[in-house]
Design a protein around this motif. Structure first.
Motif, PDB file in Angstrom:
ATOM      1  N   GLU A 172      -2.430   1.044  -7.359  1.00  0.00           N
ATOM      2  CA  GLU A 172      -1.499   1.252  -6.410  1.00  0.00           C
ATOM      3  C   GLU A 172      -1.796   2.914  -6.391  1.00  0.00           C
ATOM      4  OE1 GLU A 172       2.228   1.016  -6.380  1.00  0.00           O
ATOM      5  OE2 GLU A 172       2.677  -0.247  -8.528  1.00  0.00           O
TER       6      GLU A 172
ATOM      7  N   THR B 114      -8.906   3.158   5.372  1.00  0.00           N
ATOM      8  CA  THR B 114      -6.818   3.172   5.961  1.00  0.00           C
ATOM      9  C   THR B 114      -6.275   3.218   6.976  1.00  0.00           C
ATOM     10  OG1 THR B 114      -5.867   5.418   4.857  1.00  0.00           O
ATOM     11  CG2 THR B 114      -7.607   6.180   6.528  1.00  0.00           C
ATOM     12  N   GLY B 115      -5.042   2.679   6.364  1.00  0.00           N
ATOM     13  CA  GLY B 115      -4.076   2.101   7.572  1.00  0.00           C
ATOM     14  C   GLY B 115      -3.968   3.111   8.027  1.00  0.00           C
TER      15      GLY B 115
ATOM     16  N   ALA C  65     -11.461  -8.871   0.212  1.00  0.00           N
ATOM     17  CA  ALA C  65     -11.017  -7.992   0.684  1.00  0.00           C
ATOM     18  C   ALA C  65      -9.334  -7.187  -0.590  1.00  0.00           C
ATOM     19  CB  ALA C  65     -10.336  -6.908   1.739  1.00  0.00           C
TER      20      ALA C  65
ATOM     21  N   PRO D  13      -1.253  -0.247  -1.928  1.00  0.00           N
ATOM     22  CA  PRO D  13      -0.693   0.446  -1.596  1.00  0.00           C
ATOM     23  C   PRO D  13      -0.465   2.029  -1.908  1.00  0.00           C
ATOM     24  CG  PRO D  13       0.586  -0.693  -2.743  1.00  0.00           C
ATOM     25  CD  PRO D  13      -0.459  -1.293  -2.388  1.00  0.00           C
TER      26      PRO D  13
ATOM     27  N   VAL E 112      -6.249  -4.770  -0.959  1.00  0.00           N
ATOM     28  CA  VAL E 112      -4.989  -4.128  -1.028  1.00  0.00           C
ATOM     29  C   VAL E 112      -4.112  -3.422  -1.312  1.00  0.00           C
ATOM     30  CG1 VAL E 112      -3.182  -3.668   1.633  1.00  0.00           C
ATOM     31  CG2 VAL E 112      -5.296  -5.440   1.307  1.00  0.00           C
TER      32      VAL E 112
ATOM     33  N   SER F  25     -13.234  -3.247   0.899  1.00  0.00           N
ATOM     34  CA  SER F  25     -13.751  -4.866   0.497  1.00  0.00           C
ATOM     35  C   SER F  25     -15.506  -4.850   0.344  1.00  0.00           C
ATOM     36  CB  SER F  25     -14.151  -5.708   2.356  1.00  0.00           C
ATOM     37  OG  SER F  25     -14.752  -4.575   3.048  1.00  0.00           O
TER      38      SER F  25
ATOM     39  N   THR G  16       1.000   3.521   3.472  1.00  0.00           N
ATOM     40  CA  THR G  16      -0.299   3.457   4.033  1.00  0.00           C
ATOM     41  C   THR G  16      -0.545   2.415   3.011  1.00  0.00           C
ATOM     42  OG1 THR G  16      -1.473   3.317   6.060  1.00  0.00           O
ATOM     43  CG2 THR G  16      -1.362   4.866   3.685  1.00  0.00           C
ATOM     44  N   GLN G  17      -1.793   1.330   4.005  1.00  0.00           N
ATOM     45  CA  GLN G  17      -2.077   1.240   2.387  1.00  0.00           C
ATOM     46  C   GLN G  17      -3.938   0.604   2.697  1.00  0.00           C
ATOM     47  OE1 GLN G  17      -1.553  -2.715   4.466  1.00  0.00           O
ATOM     48  NE2 GLN G  17       0.270  -3.603   1.909  1.00  0.00           N
ATOM     49  N   ILE G  18      -4.867   1.094   1.477  1.00  0.00           N
ATOM     50  CA  ILE G  18      -6.377   1.343   1.515  1.00  0.00           C
ATOM     51  C   ILE G  18      -6.836   0.118   1.524  1.00  0.00           C
ATOM     52  CG2 ILE G  18      -7.839   1.802   1.005  1.00  0.00           C
ATOM     53  CD1 ILE G  18      -6.851   4.650   0.265  1.00  0.00           C
ATOM     54  N   SER G  19      -7.377  -0.168   2.340  1.00  0.00           N
ATOM     55  CA  SER G  19      -7.994  -1.987   1.910  1.00  0.00           C
ATOM     56  C   SER G  19     -10.135  -1.354   1.380  1.00  0.00           C
ATOM     57  CB  SER G  19      -8.701  -2.447   3.424  1.00  0.00           C
ATOM     58  OG  SER G  19      -9.538  -3.900   3.647  1.00  0.00           O
TER      59      SER G  19
END
Length: 300
Positions: free
Chosen positions: A190, A224-225, A257, A261, A259, A251, A246-249
């Motif tokens: 995170e 990025t979300g 993937a 925070p 995820v 993959s 927000t969140q970043i995925s």
């Protein structure tokens, strides 16, 4: 002409029967007429030797038939030569086959190798039977095999390729130890950013089926979300854009993937501390005096 007839034709080869035909090869006088007879079938054909005296032709025949030949050289005589005879040989019998290589090892998916099949005959001759053979795999999910003998590794495991030709069988052992990506992890798990424009680098580690790990620098997708809060580059650099979460995925093809925070909170960034370096504390200063003040700022 009343000269002597030519010598008997010299038979240099009589082939095995194939589709009811036998090929007869030999030599005689250049330009001579050669009468070739299958004595058992009562069939005669005539051909002419070439300028070097060579001849080659087919006549109906089968194993054990007697083939007779006479030559005429009309430049010397009207009489035929003495007869030359040959017997149609039996086709050699296939004794066994061999497949090469006898074993194959693979360490990557879609790696391939070809099988070669050789037939061994009763007359000690050999023949390439690769295209005539048939192939099958005991486990097509581990290793597939094409109709022309190409083996392709698909996943880890063992398989046997069975090769068949002329009623005989051979096998090729296949061993595949294919190292594949089983998952990824991301560091940090995170991210907290305390001022706008602050950046942070994500590091991605690949985990493999042989328990090895490797830092991945390509083939990774970052999403990025909310780019208005935290933007991210294709190389995994996160930049704080505004307060919020927000969140970043992260993959990679073929594995789940990850995820993580991301929080941008400028309140976490304390104001800078200011220290007066000069003039010293207690210095006398009169109204309208000009003085120089020296400060030191510390931003933690």
């Amino acid at each position: 002409p009343s000269g002597p007839p030519p010598a008997s034709p010299l038979i240099t080869d009589t082939s095995y029967p194939e589709d009811g035909q036998v090929t007869v090869t030999g030599t005689s006088v250049p330009g001579a007429r050669i009468d070739i007879t299958n004595v058992d079938l009562g069939i005669t054909i005539s051909i002419t030797a070439d300028s070097n005296g060579n001849f080659n032709t087919q006549i109906a025949g089968d194993e054990g038939h007697t083939i007779s030949l006479v030559a005429y050289d009309y430049t010397q005589s009207q009489d035929a030569s003495d007869q030359a005879t040959t017997s149609v040989p039996a086709a050699p019998v296939l004794n066994y086959i061999e497949a090469s290589p006898v074993s194959m090892s693979f360490n990557s998916a879609n790696q391939s190798q070809d099988i070669t099949v050789t037939g061994y005959y009763s007359d000690s001759s050999t023949a390439d039977l690769t295209s005539a053979a048939t192939y099958s795999s005991s486990d097509p999910s581990v290793a597939s095999v094409s109709s022309f003998g190409q083996v392709v590794a698909l996943r880890s495991g063992n398989a046997a390729i069975t090769v068949q030709a002329g009623g005989y069988e051979a096998q090729v052992a296949v061993s595949a130890d294919i190292v594949v990506l089983t998952g990824i992890s991301v560091e940090p798990a995170e991210m907290y950013l305390s001022y706008l424009g602050q950046t942070g680098q994500l590091s991605v580690t690949g985990h493999y089926s042989d328990n090895s790990t490797q830092t991945l620098t390509s083939g990774i997708a970052f999403i990025t979300g909310n780019p208005g809060i935290a933007a991210i580059t294709s190389s995994g650099v996160v930049t704080a854009a505004a307060n919020g979460s927000t969140q970043i995925s992260v993959s990679c093809p073929g594995v789940p993937a990850v995820v993580l925070p991301v929080t941008v909170d400028t309140s976490l960034d304390p104001p800078p501390a200011v220290e007066v370096l000069g003039p010293a504390n207690g210095t006398d200063v009169e109204r309208d005096d000009t003085m120089t003040v020296s400060l030191r700022e510390t931003d933690t």
